[in-house]
Design a protein around this motif. Structure first.
Motif, PDB file in Angstrom:
ATOM      1  N   ARG A  91       0.695  -1.345  -0.057  1.00 37.36           N
ATOM      2  CA  ARG A  91      -0.087  -0.050  -0.087  1.00 37.36           C
ATOM      3  C   ARG A  91       0.796   1.094  -0.065  1.00 37.36           C
ATOM      4  O   ARG A  91       2.128   1.193   0.351  1.00 37.36           O
ATOM      5  CB  ARG A  91      -0.624  -0.018   1.375  1.00 37.36           C
ATOM      6  CG  ARG A  91      -1.719  -1.165   1.335  1.00 37.36           C
ATOM      7  CD  ARG A  91      -2.867  -1.385   0.195  1.00 37.36           C
ATOM      8  NE  ARG A  91      -3.763   0.013   0.272  1.00 37.36           N
ATOM      9  CZ  ARG A  91      -4.618   0.288   1.185  1.00 37.36           C
ATOM     10  NH1 ARG A  91      -5.197  -0.866   1.635  1.00 37.36           N
ATOM     11  NH2 ARG A  91      -5.387   1.376   0.893  1.00 37.36           N
ATOM     12  N   GLY A  92       0.282   2.374  -0.484  1.00 36.13           N
ATOM     13  CA  GLY A  92       0.930   3.544  -0.460  1.00 36.13           C
ATOM     14  C   GLY A  92       2.033   3.702  -1.248  1.00 36.13           C
ATOM     15  O   GLY A  92       2.999   4.452  -0.897  1.00 36.13           O
ATOM     16  N   ARG A  93       2.159   2.988  -2.208  1.00 37.16           N
ATOM     17  CA  ARG A  93       3.359   2.862  -2.880  1.00 37.16           C
ATOM     18  C   ARG A  93       3.895   4.003  -4.119  1.00 37.16           C
ATOM     19  O   ARG A  93       3.521   3.815  -4.997  1.00 37.16           O
ATOM     20  CB  ARG A  93       3.546   1.462  -3.749  1.00 37.16           C
ATOM     21  CG  ARG A  93       3.691   0.325  -2.457  1.00 37.16           C
ATOM     22  CD  ARG A  93       4.834   0.436  -1.583  1.00 37.16           C
ATOM     23  NE  ARG A  93       6.268   0.341  -2.710  1.00 37.16           N
ATOM     24  CZ  ARG A  93       6.685  -0.972  -2.872  1.00 37.16           C
ATOM     25  NH1 ARG A  93       6.217  -1.982  -2.447  1.00 37.16           N
ATOM     26  NH2 ARG A  93       7.790  -0.928  -3.482  1.00 37.16           N
ATOM     27  N   GLY A  94       4.113   5.100  -3.538  1.00 41.17           N
ATOM     28  CA  GLY A  94       4.392   6.173  -4.250  1.00 41.17           C
ATOM     29  C   GLY A  94       5.578   5.731  -5.377  1.00 41.17           C
ATOM     30  O   GLY A  94       5.518   6.454  -6.303  1.00 41.17           O
ATOM     31  N   ASP A  95       6.420   5.100  -5.039  1.00 34.70           N
ATOM     32  CA  ASP A  95       7.588   4.876  -5.866  1.00 34.70           C
ATOM     33  C   ASP A  95       7.022   4.014  -7.070  1.00 34.70           C
ATOM     34  O   ASP A  95       7.380   4.326  -8.374  1.00 34.70           O
ATOM     35  CB  ASP A  95       8.590   3.913  -5.037  1.00 34.70           C
ATOM     36  CG  ASP A  95       7.765   2.592  -4.548  1.00 34.70           C
ATOM     37  OD1 ASP A  95       6.650   2.616  -4.165  1.00 34.70           O
ATOM     38  OD2 ASP A  95       8.765   1.585  -4.154  1.00 34.70           O
ATOM     39  N   ARG A  96       6.217   2.919  -6.975  1.00 33.46           N
ATOM     40  CA  ARG A  96       5.343   2.282  -7.957  1.00 33.46           C
ATOM     41  C   ARG A  96       4.506   3.470  -8.877  1.00 33.46           C
ATOM     42  O   ARG A  96       4.685   3.332 -10.246  1.00 33.46           O
ATOM     43  CB  ARG A  96       4.538   1.101  -7.544  1.00 33.46           C
ATOM     44  CG  ARG A  96       5.195  -0.038  -7.009  1.00 33.46           C
ATOM     45  CD  ARG A  96       4.324  -0.978  -6.542  1.00 33.46           C
ATOM     46  NE  ARG A  96       5.177  -2.102  -5.848  1.00 33.46           N
ATOM     47  CZ  ARG A  96       4.516  -2.823  -4.937  1.00 33.46           C
ATOM     48  NH1 ARG A  96       2.933  -2.995  -4.961  1.00 33.46           N
ATOM     49  NH2 ARG A  96       5.164  -3.860  -4.452  1.00 33.46           N
ATOM     50  N   TYR A  97       3.747   4.240  -8.001  1.00 34.83           N
ATOM     51  CA  TYR A  97       2.973   5.217  -8.834  1.00 34.83           C
ATOM     52  C   TYR A  97       3.930   6.002  -9.697  1.00 34.83           C
ATOM     53  O   TYR A  97       3.276   6.326 -10.947  1.00 34.83           O
ATOM     54  CB  TYR A  97       2.397   6.045  -7.767  1.00 34.83           C
ATOM     55  CG  TYR A  97       1.277   7.041  -8.019  1.00 34.83           C
ATOM     56  CD1 TYR A  97       0.093   6.717  -8.319  1.00 34.83           C
ATOM     57  CD2 TYR A  97       1.786   8.352  -8.308  1.00 34.83           C
ATOM     58  CE1 TYR A  97      -1.026   7.582  -8.708  1.00 34.83           C
ATOM     59  CE2 TYR A  97       0.831   9.304  -8.792  1.00 34.83           C
ATOM     60  CZ  TYR A  97      -0.690   9.125  -8.991  1.00 34.83           C
ATOM     61  OH  TYR A  97      -1.301  10.043  -9.257  1.00 34.83           O
ATOM     62  N   LYS A  98       5.086   6.533  -9.220  1.00 38.04           N
ATOM     63  CA  LYS A  98       5.859   7.271 -10.097  1.00 38.04           C
ATOM     64  C   LYS A  98       6.179   6.701 -11.214  1.00 38.04           C
ATOM     65  O   LYS A  98       6.197   7.074 -12.531  1.00 38.04           O
ATOM     66  CB  LYS A  98       7.015   7.520  -9.157  1.00 38.04           C
ATOM     67  CG  LYS A  98       7.426   8.935  -9.440  1.00 38.04           C
ATOM     68  CD  LYS A  98       8.574   9.074  -8.247  1.00 38.04           C
ATOM     69  CE  LYS A  98       9.292  10.410  -8.424  1.00 38.04           C
ATOM     70  NZ  LYS A  98      10.406  10.562  -7.264  1.00 38.04           N
TER      71      LYS A  98
ATOM     72  N   GLU B 218      -4.530   8.332   0.799  1.00 35.85           N
ATOM     73  CA  GLU B 218      -3.572   7.354   0.370  1.00 35.85           C
ATOM     74  C   GLU B 218      -3.140   8.346  -0.962  1.00 35.85           C
ATOM     75  O   GLU B 218      -1.774   8.221  -1.345  1.00 35.85           O
ATOM     76  CB  GLU B 218      -4.080   6.343  -0.122  1.00 35.85           C
ATOM     77  CG  GLU B 218      -2.919   5.444  -0.427  1.00 35.85           C
ATOM     78  CD  GLU B 218      -3.275   3.635  -0.513  1.00 35.85           C
ATOM     79  OE1 GLU B 218      -4.474   3.519  -0.350  1.00 35.85           O
ATOM     80  OE2 GLU B 218      -2.292   2.857  -0.928  1.00 35.85           O
ATOM     81  N   LEU B 222       0.492   9.691  -2.259  1.00 35.21           N
ATOM     82  CA  LEU B 222       0.899   9.025  -3.575  1.00 35.21           C
ATOM     83  C   LEU B 222       1.452  10.292  -4.572  1.00 35.21           C
ATOM     84  O   LEU B 222       2.214  10.200  -5.197  1.00 35.21           O
ATOM     85  CB  LEU B 222      -0.080   8.228  -4.295  1.00 35.21           C
ATOM     86  CG  LEU B 222      -0.532   6.860  -3.523  1.00 35.21           C
ATOM     87  CD1 LEU B 222      -1.804   6.326  -4.484  1.00 35.21           C
ATOM     88  CD2 LEU B 222       0.814   5.729  -3.715  1.00 35.21           C
ATOM     89  N   GLU B 223       0.325  11.227  -4.604  1.00 39.50           N
ATOM     90  CA  GLU B 223       0.452  12.187  -5.513  1.00 39.50           C
ATOM     91  C   GLU B 223       1.712  13.014  -5.308  1.00 39.50           C
ATOM     92  O   GLU B 223       2.319  14.138  -6.105  1.00 39.50           O
ATOM     93  CB  GLU B 223      -0.612  13.076  -5.865  1.00 39.50           C
ATOM     94  CG  GLU B 223      -1.778  12.273  -6.640  1.00 39.50           C
ATOM     95  CD  GLU B 223      -3.069  12.798  -6.553  1.00 39.50           C
ATOM     96  OE1 GLU B 223      -3.370  13.925  -5.692  1.00 39.50           O
ATOM     97  OE2 GLU B 223      -3.953  12.354  -7.517  1.00 39.50           O
ATOM     98  N   GLY B 225       4.344  12.125  -4.930  1.00 39.91           N
ATOM     99  CA  GLY B 225       5.723  11.214  -5.536  1.00 39.91           C
ATOM    100  C   GLY B 225       6.441  10.637  -4.516  1.00 39.91           C
ATOM    101  O   GLY B 225       7.347   9.872  -4.835  1.00 39.91           O
ATOM    102  N   GLU B 226       5.787  10.560  -3.271  1.00 38.44           N
ATOM    103  CA  GLU B 226       6.498   9.883  -2.239  1.00 38.44           C
ATOM    104  C   GLU B 226       5.972   8.397  -2.117  1.00 38.44           C
ATOM    105  O   GLU B 226       5.171   8.072  -2.325  1.00 38.44           O
ATOM    106  CB  GLU B 226       6.438  10.594  -0.763  1.00 38.44           C
ATOM    107  CG  GLU B 226       7.181  11.799  -0.665  1.00 38.44           C
ATOM    108  CD  GLU B 226       8.746  11.510  -0.751  1.00 38.44           C
ATOM    109  OE1 GLU B 226       9.122  10.567   0.048  1.00 38.44           O
ATOM    110  OE2 GLU B 226       9.380  12.482  -1.414  1.00 38.44           O
ATOM    111  N   ASP B 227       6.866   7.543  -1.677  1.00 34.91           N
ATOM    112  CA  ASP B 227       6.709   6.291  -1.317  1.00 34.91           C
ATOM    113  C   ASP B 227       6.392   6.511   0.096  1.00 34.91           C
ATOM    114  O   ASP B 227       7.137   6.932   0.994  1.00 34.91           O
ATOM    115  CB  ASP B 227       7.902   5.506  -1.404  1.00 34.91           C
ATOM    116  CG  ASP B 227       7.783   4.006  -0.879  1.00 34.91           C
ATOM    117  OD1 ASP B 227       6.580   3.735  -0.354  1.00 34.91           O
ATOM    118  OD2 ASP B 227       8.827   3.233  -0.870  1.00 34.91           O
ATOM    119  N   ILE B 228       5.030   5.988   0.479  1.00 37.36           N
ATOM    120  CA  ILE B 228       4.669   6.394   1.803  1.00 37.36           C
ATOM    121  C   ILE B 228       5.445   5.528   2.979  1.00 37.36           C
ATOM    122  O   ILE B 228       5.601   5.977   3.964  1.00 37.36           O
ATOM    123  CB  ILE B 228       3.041   6.269   2.037  1.00 37.36           C
ATOM    124  CG1 ILE B 228       2.565   6.783   3.069  1.00 37.36           C
ATOM    125  CG2 ILE B 228       3.016   4.658   2.140  1.00 37.36           C
ATOM    126  CD1 ILE B 228       0.877   6.745   3.197  1.00 37.36           C
TER     127      ILE B 228
END
Lengths: 107, 389
Positions: A91-98, B218, B222-223, B225-228
């Motif tokens: 969850r909360g994977r901003g790295d993947r989102y990026k 969440e 995400l927006e 750009g950080e990995d939570i």
């Protein structure tokens, strides 16, 4: 003498160390649901950290509270430390989102 | 039904303390507010860096939070100090809202009073008179149904989810069973608990709104750009043995007990009167979270901690509990309850819940928390989402 490892649900593949004295090489009795298993500890485990109470394959879900708390990033042997070095959050994977965003842009 | 001895307010609410609040409307009134509070016996100053140059939604949140401090039943009277008049969050507007409760409220404006020294004198005199007035109030028996109970956790480790949090859930259930209400906050820490929330919500619509709030938080993370994972679980959580946000969430969620979830409420918003559990939209940031809960009118909060935490809200006594024996031994100065007997089999989760409940009642009746005695007021911070302008 109290328990050294606490397993919440019988289906869990991890248990939590609730002792300051869990060391590599010890064999510890762990209660999992109705059964008790003797588990050989693979490394010194700090208080509050998790061990695998059975072998876990890479890509398998890590279970606690009977629910997934992440995915194994490598094969984990019974009695080994389970923490951020061998599991990752789903969850909360901003790295993947990026990287997904970057993929979208390049397409 | 159990009862506690509280200060009954003109609006029918009941405080467990009888504070005189010296409320700073803006960053520039902080020093004056502190001078006044230092002079008056038993006065509490609330200071902060906000109230000016904020985007509109954040300014509204600041306003609502400051009003909530004054309206909280633990506050008997208020002096609001401001440095100037600017629409949106002035001392007059704050005082007007607070005065709806029927409590004595006064306003001092530094510019209009004639500078810092004159404003200090005027505010001190007004504070003294309110103090004389509210010092006549006596505690009276109040049913436990009058309690709005706060739930929070911080510096969590795995003992939190296994011991102190589920015990706290039993305590919350006991209060709700007698007609009380509880607030569960920290929406970021509900990630992974969505299925439970759907099952427990009073209607499917309430369940979906809470799940949408979790997803909204969440997405915000995400927006950026950080990995939570860089911030949740926090560094101290990881040292304590927590490996992922889901693990932290499912552990944190245990403190909500089993009562019906009645509604999702906004930050600093008071819940409806119906008994039950309410979910408040706050981040996991401890001070911001418990300030939202206090602004909603909660009289008392239990803070469950694994690694040990010194948090105490200035106007909402904060009972800190742990089931980590090492933390209790290291932090006896600031932790109220050690529940580590859960792990040697000497204490059931339900019996631990009773211990917490007894401590809550005693605190409501006037027993001071350790942090109150030490004046450890580390728990006030207003949540914001936008930039300063």
């Amino acid at each position: 003498m109290g328990k050294k490892v606490y397993v919440i649900k019988p289906e869990d593949n991890t248990g939590t160390v609730i002792s300051d004295n869990v060391r590599a090489g010890q064999s510890i009795e762990v209660r999992i649901g109705d059964r008790t298993e003797l588990i050989k500890i693979q490394s010194d485990i700090p208080y509050g950290h998790k061990i695998a109470v059975r072998d876990i394959k890479k890509g398998e879900q890590i279970l606690k509270y009977g629910l997934s708390i992440g995915t194994a990033t490598e094969d984990i042997q019974q009695g080994a430390h389970v923490h951020i070095h061998n599991m990752e959050s789903n969850r909360g994977r901003g790295d993947r989102y990026k990287s997904e965003k970057e993929k979208e842009v390049s397409q | 039904m159990d009862q506690f001895f509280g200060y009954v307010r003109p609006d029918g609410s009941a405080g467990i303390r009888n504070y005189l609040l010296i409320l700073s409307g803006t960053v520039y009134a902080n020093s004056t507010a502190e001078r006044v509070a230092n002079t008056i016996e038993g006065a509490i100053a609330i200071t902060h860096p906000l109230g000016r140059c904020q985007v509109k939604p954040d300014l509204r949140t600041t306003f609502k939070t400051l009003v909530g401090m004054g309206k909280n039943p633990n506050v008997g009277g208020v002096v609001v100090i401001d440095h100037f008049r600017e629409e949106g969050c002035t001392a007059e507007e704050i005082a007007h809202e607070i005065s709806q409760t029927g409590k004595p409220v006064e306003v001092v404006n530094i510019r209009h009073a004639g500078g810092a020294i004159a404003a200090t004198a005027e505010a001190t005199r007004k504070a003294m008179l309110i103090k004389r007035q509210i010092s006549r109030l006596r505690r009276e028996p109040v049913p436990i149904s009058n309690l709005l109970f706060g739930l929070n956790c911080g510096t969590s480790d795995t003992t939190s989810g296994l011991g102190s949090n589920p015990s706290l859930g039993f305590c919350s259930d006991k209060i709700i069973a007698q007609g009380g209400r509880s607030i569960l906050a920290e929406v970021t820490e509900l990630m992974g608990a969505e299925d439970y929330i759907r099952e427990r919500a009073v209607t499917p619509e309430v369940g979906e709104r809470i799940v949408a709030a979790i997803q909204h938080f969440e997405r915000r993370a995400l927006e950026s750009g950080e990995d939570i994972r860089g911030s949740q679980p926090t560094g101290d959580n990881i040292v304590g043995g927590l490996s992922s946000i889901e693990e932290k969430s499912l552990g944190a969620y245990q403190k909500s007990g089993s009562a019906t979830i009645m509604d999702l409420i906004d930050y600093a918003e008071a819940p409806a009167k119906d008994p039950g559990l309410y979910v408040m939209y706050t981040p996991g940031h401890g001070s911001e979270s418990i300030t939202g809960i206090a602004a909603a009118g909660a009289q008392v909060l239990v803070f469950s901690t694994g690694g040990g935490h010194v948090i105490n809200h200035p106007i909402m006594p904060t009972i800190r509990i742990t089931s980590n024996v090492n933390s209790y031994q290291a932090m006896q100065d600031t932790l109220e309850l050690d529940l580590s007997d859960i792990f040697n089999g000497d204490l059931s989760l339900e019996a631990a819940g009773d211990l917490i409940y007894d401590e809550v009642l005693e605190t409501c009746n006037g027993k001071l928390t350790k942090s109150e005695i030490l004046k450890e007021y580390t728990g006030f911070a207003i949540h914001r989402t936008g930039v300063s302008i």
